[in-house]
Design a protein around this motif. Structure first.
Motif, PDB file in Angstrom:
ATOM      1  N   ALA A 255       0.820  -1.205   0.000  1.00  0.00           N
ATOM      2  CA  ALA A 255       0.000   0.000   0.000  1.00  0.00           C
ATOM      3  C   ALA A 255       0.857   1.259   0.000  1.00  0.00           C
ATOM      4  O   ALA A 255       0.487   2.269  -0.585  1.00  0.00           O
ATOM      5  CB  ALA A 255      -0.921   0.004   1.221  1.00  0.00           C
ATOM      6  N   HIS A 256       2.003   1.204   0.675  1.00  0.00           N
ATOM      7  CA  HIS A 256       2.872   2.370   0.815  1.00  0.00           C
ATOM      8  C   HIS A 256       4.326   1.927   0.834  1.00  0.00           C
ATOM      9  O   HIS A 256       4.637   0.827   1.301  1.00  0.00           O
ATOM     10  CB  HIS A 256       2.609   3.116   2.135  1.00  0.00           C
ATOM     11  N   ALA A 257       5.194   2.811   0.405  1.00  0.00           N
ATOM     12  CA  ALA A 257       6.635   2.640   0.577  1.00  0.00           C
ATOM     13  C   ALA A 257       7.209   4.034   0.773  1.00  0.00           C
ATOM     14  O   ALA A 257       6.868   4.961   0.039  1.00  0.00           O
ATOM     15  CB  ALA A 257       7.251   1.965  -0.640  1.00  0.00           C
ATOM     16  N   PHE A 258       8.053   4.196   1.786  1.00  0.00           N
ATOM     17  CA  PHE A 258       8.589   5.511   2.065  1.00  0.00           C
ATOM     18  C   PHE A 258       9.922   5.400   2.796  1.00  0.00           C
ATOM     19  O   PHE A 258      10.259   4.353   3.347  1.00  0.00           O
ATOM     20  CB  PHE A 258       7.595   6.363   2.873  1.00  0.00           C
ATOM     21  N   CYS A 259      10.669   6.493   2.768  1.00  0.00           N
ATOM     22  CA  CYS A 259      11.958   6.565   3.452  1.00  0.00           C
ATOM     23  C   CYS A 259      11.782   7.199   4.822  1.00  0.00           C
ATOM     24  O   CYS A 259      10.889   8.026   5.021  1.00  0.00           O
ATOM     25  CB  CYS A 259      12.940   7.410   2.646  1.00  0.00           C
ATOM     26  N   VAL A 260      12.629   6.805   5.743  1.00  0.00           N
ATOM     27  CA  VAL A 260      12.651   7.379   7.085  1.00  0.00           C
ATOM     28  C   VAL A 260      14.104   7.656   7.456  1.00  0.00           C
ATOM     29  O   VAL A 260      15.009   6.996   6.942  1.00  0.00           O
ATOM     30  CB  VAL A 260      12.002   6.439   8.137  1.00  0.00           C
ATOM     31  N   PRO A 261      14.346   8.624   8.326  1.00  0.00           N
ATOM     32  CA  PRO A 261      15.734   8.896   8.723  1.00  0.00           C
ATOM     33  C   PRO A 261      16.293   7.766   9.586  1.00  0.00           C
ATOM     34  O   PRO A 261      15.589   7.225  10.435  1.00  0.00           O
ATOM     35  CB  PRO A 261      15.632  10.203   9.509  1.00  0.00           C
ATOM     36  N   ARG A 262      17.528   7.411   9.356  1.00  0.00           N
ATOM     37  CA  ARG A 262      18.235   6.400  10.148  1.00  0.00           C
ATOM     38  C   ARG A 262      19.667   6.893  10.348  1.00  0.00           C
ATOM     39  O   ARG A 262      20.467   6.861   9.416  1.00  0.00           O
ATOM     40  CB  ARG A 262      18.253   5.054   9.427  1.00  0.00           C
ATOM     41  N   HIS A 263      19.988   7.323  11.539  1.00  0.00           N
ATOM     42  CA  HIS A 263      21.320   7.859  11.812  1.00  0.00           C
ATOM     43  C   HIS A 263      22.368   6.761  11.963  1.00  0.00           C
ATOM     44  O   HIS A 263      23.557   7.026  11.889  1.00  0.00           O
ATOM     45  CB  HIS A 263      21.280   8.728  13.063  1.00  0.00           C
ATOM     46  N   ASP A 264      21.928   5.524  12.157  1.00  0.00           N
ATOM     47  CA  ASP A 264      22.856   4.417  12.352  1.00  0.00           C
ATOM     48  C   ASP A 264      23.301   3.763  11.044  1.00  0.00           C
ATOM     49  O   ASP A 264      24.150   2.887  11.055  1.00  0.00           O
ATOM     50  CB  ASP A 264      22.199   3.345  13.227  1.00  0.00           C
ATOM     51  N   LEU A 265      22.772   4.180   9.916  1.00  0.00           N
ATOM     52  CA  LEU A 265      23.004   3.437   8.678  1.00  0.00           C
ATOM     53  C   LEU A 265      24.422   3.474   8.134  1.00  0.00           C
ATOM     54  O   LEU A 265      24.909   2.438   7.688  1.00  0.00           O
ATOM     55  CB  LEU A 265      22.022   3.877   7.604  1.00  0.00           C
TER      56      LEU A 265
ATOM     57  N   ALA B 212      14.329  15.196   3.531  1.00  0.00           N
ATOM     58  CA  ALA B 212      13.896  15.912   2.330  1.00  0.00           C
ATOM     59  C   ALA B 212      15.087  16.337   1.483  1.00  0.00           C
ATOM     60  O   ALA B 212      15.012  16.347   0.249  1.00  0.00           O
ATOM     61  CB  ALA B 212      13.055  17.127   2.714  1.00  0.00           C
ATOM     62  N   ARG B 213      16.195  16.654   2.119  1.00  0.00           N
ATOM     63  CA  ARG B 213      17.394  17.063   1.370  1.00  0.00           C
ATOM     64  C   ARG B 213      18.019  15.897   0.605  1.00  0.00           C
ATOM     65  O   ARG B 213      18.814  16.112  -0.296  1.00  0.00           O
ATOM     66  CB  ARG B 213      18.395  17.698   2.312  1.00  0.00           C
ATOM     67  N   LEU B 214      17.666  14.664   0.965  1.00  0.00           N
ATOM     68  CA  LEU B 214      18.178  13.495   0.246  1.00  0.00           C
ATOM     69  C   LEU B 214      17.346  13.142  -0.987  1.00  0.00           C
ATOM     70  O   LEU B 214      17.783  12.359  -1.820  1.00  0.00           O
ATOM     71  CB  LEU B 214      18.187  12.269   1.170  1.00  0.00           C
TER      72      LEU B 214
ATOM     73  N   PRO C 212      15.535  13.155  -4.595  1.00  0.00           N
ATOM     74  CA  PRO C 212      15.928  13.659  -5.915  1.00  0.00           C
ATOM     75  C   PRO C 212      14.978  14.775  -6.355  1.00  0.00           C
ATOM     76  O   PRO C 212      13.842  14.846  -5.917  1.00  0.00           O
ATOM     77  CB  PRO C 212      15.792  12.435  -6.817  1.00  0.00           C
ATOM     78  N   GLU C 213      15.467  15.629  -7.216  1.00  0.00           N
ATOM     79  CA  GLU C 213      14.623  16.696  -7.748  1.00  0.00           C
ATOM     80  C   GLU C 213      13.801  16.174  -8.904  1.00  0.00           C
ATOM     81  O   GLU C 213      14.195  15.207  -9.534  1.00  0.00           O
ATOM     82  CB  GLU C 213      15.496  17.868  -8.185  1.00  0.00           C
ATOM     83  N   PRO C 214      12.696  16.776  -9.244  1.00  0.00           N
ATOM     84  CA  PRO C 214      12.091  17.930  -8.590  1.00  0.00           C
ATOM     85  C   PRO C 214      11.348  17.522  -7.314  1.00  0.00           C
ATOM     86  O   PRO C 214      10.897  16.401  -7.184  1.00  0.00           O
ATOM     87  CB  PRO C 214      11.104  18.453  -9.633  1.00  0.00           C
ATOM     88  N   ILE C 215      11.253  18.453  -6.402  1.00  0.00           N
ATOM     89  CA  ILE C 215      10.529  18.230  -5.153  1.00  0.00           C
ATOM     90  C   ILE C 215       9.205  18.976  -5.239  1.00  0.00           C
ATOM     91  O   ILE C 215       9.177  20.165  -5.514  1.00  0.00           O
ATOM     92  CB  ILE C 215      11.326  18.736  -3.933  1.00  0.00           C
ATOM     93  N   LEU C 216       8.124  18.271  -5.024  1.00  0.00           N
ATOM     94  CA  LEU C 216       6.798  18.866  -4.997  1.00  0.00           C
ATOM     95  C   LEU C 216       6.243  18.648  -3.601  1.00  0.00           C
ATOM     96  O   LEU C 216       6.064  17.523  -3.169  1.00  0.00           O
ATOM     97  CB  LEU C 216       5.886  18.202  -6.033  1.00  0.00           C
ATOM     98  N   ASP C 217       6.048  19.720  -2.860  1.00  0.00           N
ATOM     99  CA  ASP C 217       5.481  19.619  -1.517  1.00  0.00           C
ATOM    100  C   ASP C 217       3.971  19.716  -1.663  1.00  0.00           C
ATOM    101  O   ASP C 217       3.393  20.782  -1.710  1.00  0.00           O
ATOM    102  CB  ASP C 217       6.034  20.732  -0.625  1.00  0.00           C
ATOM    103  N   PHE C 218       3.321  18.569  -1.770  1.00  0.00           N
ATOM    104  CA  PHE C 218       1.890  18.476  -2.036  1.00  0.00           C
ATOM    105  C   PHE C 218       1.125  18.597  -0.720  1.00  0.00           C
ATOM    106  O   PHE C 218       1.378  17.852   0.217  1.00  0.00           O
ATOM    107  CB  PHE C 218       1.599  17.129  -2.702  1.00  0.00           C
TER     108      PHE C 218
END
Length: 196
Positions: free
Chosen positions: A74-84, A164-166, A168-174
């Motif tokens: 249903a969904h796939a998304f990235c999350v921050p991980r400082h340990d990676l 968000a800085r990771l 790719p462009e273009p970025i659309l803030d919907f």
């Protein structure tokens, strides 16, 4: 008497609202990244949590099989991980989550990656989620259709901005609310475009 009854009722309501999750550790490296954990939430959402360089490759490598049926994520998304960086041994990886909505009556599932079984587990019973109609709605809903209270936030959480800085462009803030993310990204090398 009334105060103790009110406290008991408040405790019962709070317990009823706390989401119950069941976690299954997997800790397996696959070609598209790494699978850390399978989490089954009380609202019958199954999340595979891990890390990947490319979210699409991670999503496409995974299959959830219930009975004889292969479920679509249903969904796939990235999350921050400082340990990676230290966990994966190289930069460029980010936290990745792929989610499936479990069908009513499902009691067992198998997670496969590239055709190999990674985990098999029982699915606990769960209730109907809040906002269940949003899962299958063909419409784009507005903030007032989903949230019950509160104005948009005007500051961006540091983890959200770093993630968000990771992208790719273009970025659309919907549905950008107050525009905090767009304001934070402007002035750098990116030119996000808000659309509300």
């Amino acid at each position: 008497m009334f105060a103790s009854l009110a406290r008991a009722l408040a405790r019962r309501l709070c317990r009823a609202r706390v989401p119950h999750t069941v976690e299954f550790p997997v800790a397996r490296t696959i070609a598209a990244g790494r699978i850390d954990t399978v989490v089954i939430h009380s609202d019958r959402v199954l999340s595979v949590m891990g890390a990947a360089e490319e979210l699409a490759a991670f999503r496409n490598a995974l299959r959830l099989v219930i009975g004889a049926a292969t479920m679509e994520p249903a969904h796939a998304f990235c999350v921050p991980r400082h340990d990676l960086p230290e966990l994966m041994g190289r930069a460029g990886f980010r936290g990745a989550v792929v989610e499936w909505i479990l069908p009513p009556g499902a009691s067992a599932a198998t997670l496969e990656a590239n055709g190999e079984v990674c985990a098999a587990f029982d699915i606990p019973e769960g209730g109907e989620p809040a906002h269940h109609h949003l899962r299958t709605s063909p419409y784009v809903h507005r903030r007032e259709d989903i949230y019950g209270s509160g104005p948009p936030v005007h500051e961006v959480a540091p983890d959200t901005l770093a993630l968000a800085r990771l992208l790719p462009e273009p970025i659309l803030d919907f549905g950008c609310g107050g525009g905090a993310l767009v304001r934070a990204l402007r002035g750098g090398p990116r030119d996000p475009r808000p659309w509300n």
